[in-house]
Enzyme design. Structure first.
Site, PDB file in Angstrom:
ATOM      1  N   GLU A  93     -76.926 -64.934   7.101  1.00  0.00           N
ATOM      2  CA  GLU A  93     -75.889 -63.923   6.953  1.00  0.00           C
ATOM      3  C   GLU A  93     -74.569 -64.431   7.524  1.00  0.00           C
ATOM      4  O   GLU A  93     -74.549 -65.188   8.485  1.00  0.00           O
ATOM      5  CB  GLU A  93     -76.327 -62.638   7.675  1.00  0.00           C
ATOM      6  CG  GLU A  93     -77.537 -62.011   6.977  1.00  0.00           C
ATOM      7  CD  GLU A  93     -78.107 -60.794   7.705  1.00  0.00           C
ATOM      8  OE1 GLU A  93     -78.710 -59.968   7.006  1.00  0.00           O
ATOM      9  OE2 GLU A  93     -77.974 -60.676   8.926  1.00  0.00           O
ATOM     10  N   CYS A 106     -67.330 -64.916  10.570  1.00  0.00           N
ATOM     11  CA  CYS A 106     -68.371 -65.206  11.548  1.00  0.00           C
ATOM     12  C   CYS A 106     -69.508 -65.851  10.760  1.00  0.00           C
ATOM     13  O   CYS A 106     -70.088 -65.221   9.888  1.00  0.00           O
ATOM     14  CB  CYS A 106     -68.806 -63.907  12.215  1.00  0.00           C
ATOM     15  SG  CYS A 106     -70.200 -64.117  13.316  1.00  0.00           S
ATOM     16  N   CYS A 113     -83.044 -68.970  14.720  1.00  0.00           N
ATOM     17  CA  CYS A 113     -82.391 -69.557  15.897  1.00  0.00           C
ATOM     18  C   CYS A 113     -83.413 -70.307  16.743  1.00  0.00           C
ATOM     19  O   CYS A 113     -84.569 -69.915  16.832  1.00  0.00           O
ATOM     20  CB  CYS A 113     -81.728 -68.470  16.738  1.00  0.00           C
ATOM     21  SG  CYS A 113     -80.675 -69.143  18.052  1.00  0.00           S
ATOM     22  N   CYS A 117     -83.073 -65.665  23.283  1.00  0.00           N
ATOM     23  CA  CYS A 117     -82.414 -64.581  24.016  1.00  0.00           C
ATOM     24  C   CYS A 117     -83.138 -63.264  23.696  1.00  0.00           C
ATOM     25  O   CYS A 117     -83.295 -62.902  22.527  1.00  0.00           O
ATOM     26  CB  CYS A 117     -80.952 -64.464  23.610  1.00  0.00           C
ATOM     27  SG  CYS A 117     -80.054 -66.014  23.831  1.00  0.00           S
ATOM     28  N   CYS A 120     -81.378 -60.359  21.479  1.00  0.00           N
ATOM     29  CA  CYS A 120     -80.756 -60.703  20.199  1.00  0.00           C
ATOM     30  C   CYS A 120     -81.768 -60.624  19.057  1.00  0.00           C
ATOM     31  O   CYS A 120     -82.868 -61.155  19.147  1.00  0.00           O
ATOM     32  CB  CYS A 120     -80.158 -62.105  20.269  1.00  0.00           C
ATOM     33  SG  CYS A 120     -79.406 -62.633  18.723  1.00  0.00           S
ATOM     34  N   CYS A 338     -72.531 -58.408  16.374  1.00  0.00           N
ATOM     35  CA  CYS A 338     -73.146 -59.475  17.178  1.00  0.00           C
ATOM     36  C   CYS A 338     -74.588 -59.144  17.496  1.00  0.00           C
ATOM     37  O   CYS A 338     -74.900 -58.059  17.954  1.00  0.00           O
ATOM     38  CB  CYS A 338     -72.456 -59.627  18.515  1.00  0.00           C
ATOM     39  SG  CYS A 338     -70.851 -60.329  18.445  1.00  0.00           S
TER      40      CYS A 338
END
Ligand code: SAH
Length: 345
Positions: A93, A106, A113, A117, A120, A338
């Site tokens: 995305e 962005c 990933c 974290c 997230c 975010c």
């Protein structure tokens, strides 16, 4: 999948050589390069200044891998989110964030990933693969088009704050930025590009050595090791002392201030000692702090601290002459904010 080579993996020099080796002129390579990058051509057929024979010849040797914007969503606040399909059908995305004075892209650097974290949404996808330079470039080119279409001006800024950890895909991110900033690509200034990292010390030093010209942001979220390890488990491997050392190195070489991204959560990092630790961290090199709003992901484990706690941070940081901004979150209604990028659609 086709066994033909992806023509966009070739440098301009390699393209020029290809034409010479096939009995044509080197400058054909320049023409094709321009079609592939500046004009984002998706087929050889579209390269109308080449002869039919040349186009057919290219077709027999190469494919043009390119992204496809699968779905595009627009938020109430004008934010646009693209779900982008890659040549192997994986999805990433990217987001267009308009303000009155600029439009920011962005973009993602990995499918999923590498990091973990706990606050997230992207971390839950795990890392499937790194994005290639052209896949990163294409996200920016697609958003640039949308910026022109919806806001009547070109893209002004780029942040690598989408999916993935850019410093875990360093070479491809660098190659993409080279293209984005080159006149043969989008011609954007590196000063308007920011790489956001969870903080990989070795790679921060490498960036300094490579004399990169873009900006650096570090997702800090806590300046106390025990707490940071809780919310960003890889901090165990890259503790704050190593991070600090790499930031000193960065500043020595680049003389450019770093931005720290920081979320204040209730009962996690909302106490005086958390603020004091951040203030001490901010003394290491010139910096500024962006307090970012927490965007809840499905579990209730993390809650944004109340306004009072945020104000405490602001007044204490300002008392120590540390620049602090509060960043409002955008595109929440379409899961574009975010930490919310998780291929829900
Ligand atoms: N891996 C890079 C870039 C991707 S995350 C990095 O860690 O910096 C981009 C930013 O969004 C980071 O500052 C990250 O800490 C933040 N973020 C992650 N999850 C979030 C959430 N749920 N709400 C608000 N910000 C979040």
């Amino acid at each position: 999948m086709s066994k033909k080579k992806d023509i966009r993996a070739l440098t301009k020099e390699e393209l020029r050589t290809f034409f010479v080796e096939n009995g044509d002129k080197a400058f054909r390579g320049n023409q094709v390069y321009e079609w592939l990058w500046q004009k984002s051509a998706h087929s050889f057929l579209a390269m109308t200044n080449l002869s039919k024979a040349t186009r057919e010849m290219l077709e027999t040797h190469f494919v043009i891998n390119h992204i496809k914007v699968d779905t595009m969503q627009r938020s109430k606040d004008g934010t646009v989110k693209n779900a982008v399909r890659l040549h192997d059908d994986l999805i990433v995305e990217s987001v267009l964030i308009p303000t009155e004075t600029r439009t920011t892209a962005c973009v993602s650097s990995q499918v999923g990933c590498s990091l973990d974290c706990t606050f997230c949404a992207t971390a839950r996808l795990k890392r499937m693969r790194n994005l290639n330079p052209d896949e990163i470039y294409d996200q920016v080119a697609a958003i640039n088009k949308e910026s022109l279409l919806y806001y009547n001006h070109k893209l002004s800024n780029i942040v690598f704050m989408g999916m993935g950890e850019p410093l875990m895909n360093y070479n491809n991110v660098m190659k993409a930025i080279d293209k984005i900033t080159s006149d043969e690509g989008l011609g954007m200034s590196p000063r308007r590009i920011t790489i956001s990292t969870s903080g990989v010390p070795k790679m921060i030093k490498k960036m300094a050595d490579d004399e990169v010209k873009f900006n650096l942001a570090v997702s800090l979220h806590s300046a106390i090791d025990a707490i940071r390890t809780q919310i960003m488990p890889f901090n165990k491997t890259f503790p704050l002392d190593d991070l600090k050392e790499s930031l000193r190195y960065w500043y020595e070489k680049t003389k450019r201030r770093v931005t720290y991204e920081y979320i204040v959560w209730k009962d996690i990092n909302d106490k005086k000692e958390d603020i004091n630790a951040l203030i001490a961290f901010c003394k290491v090199i010139p910096c500024k702090v962006n307090l970012i709003e927490y965007n809840p992901i499905d579990d209730g484990k993390f809650q944004q601290a109340p306004k009072q706690a945020i104000n405490n941070y602001i007044s204490n940081l300002e008392m120590h002459d540390i620049i602090v901004n509060v960043r409002r979150s955008r595109g929440k209604d379409i899961d574009a904010a975010c930490g919310q990028l998780a291929n829900k659609t």
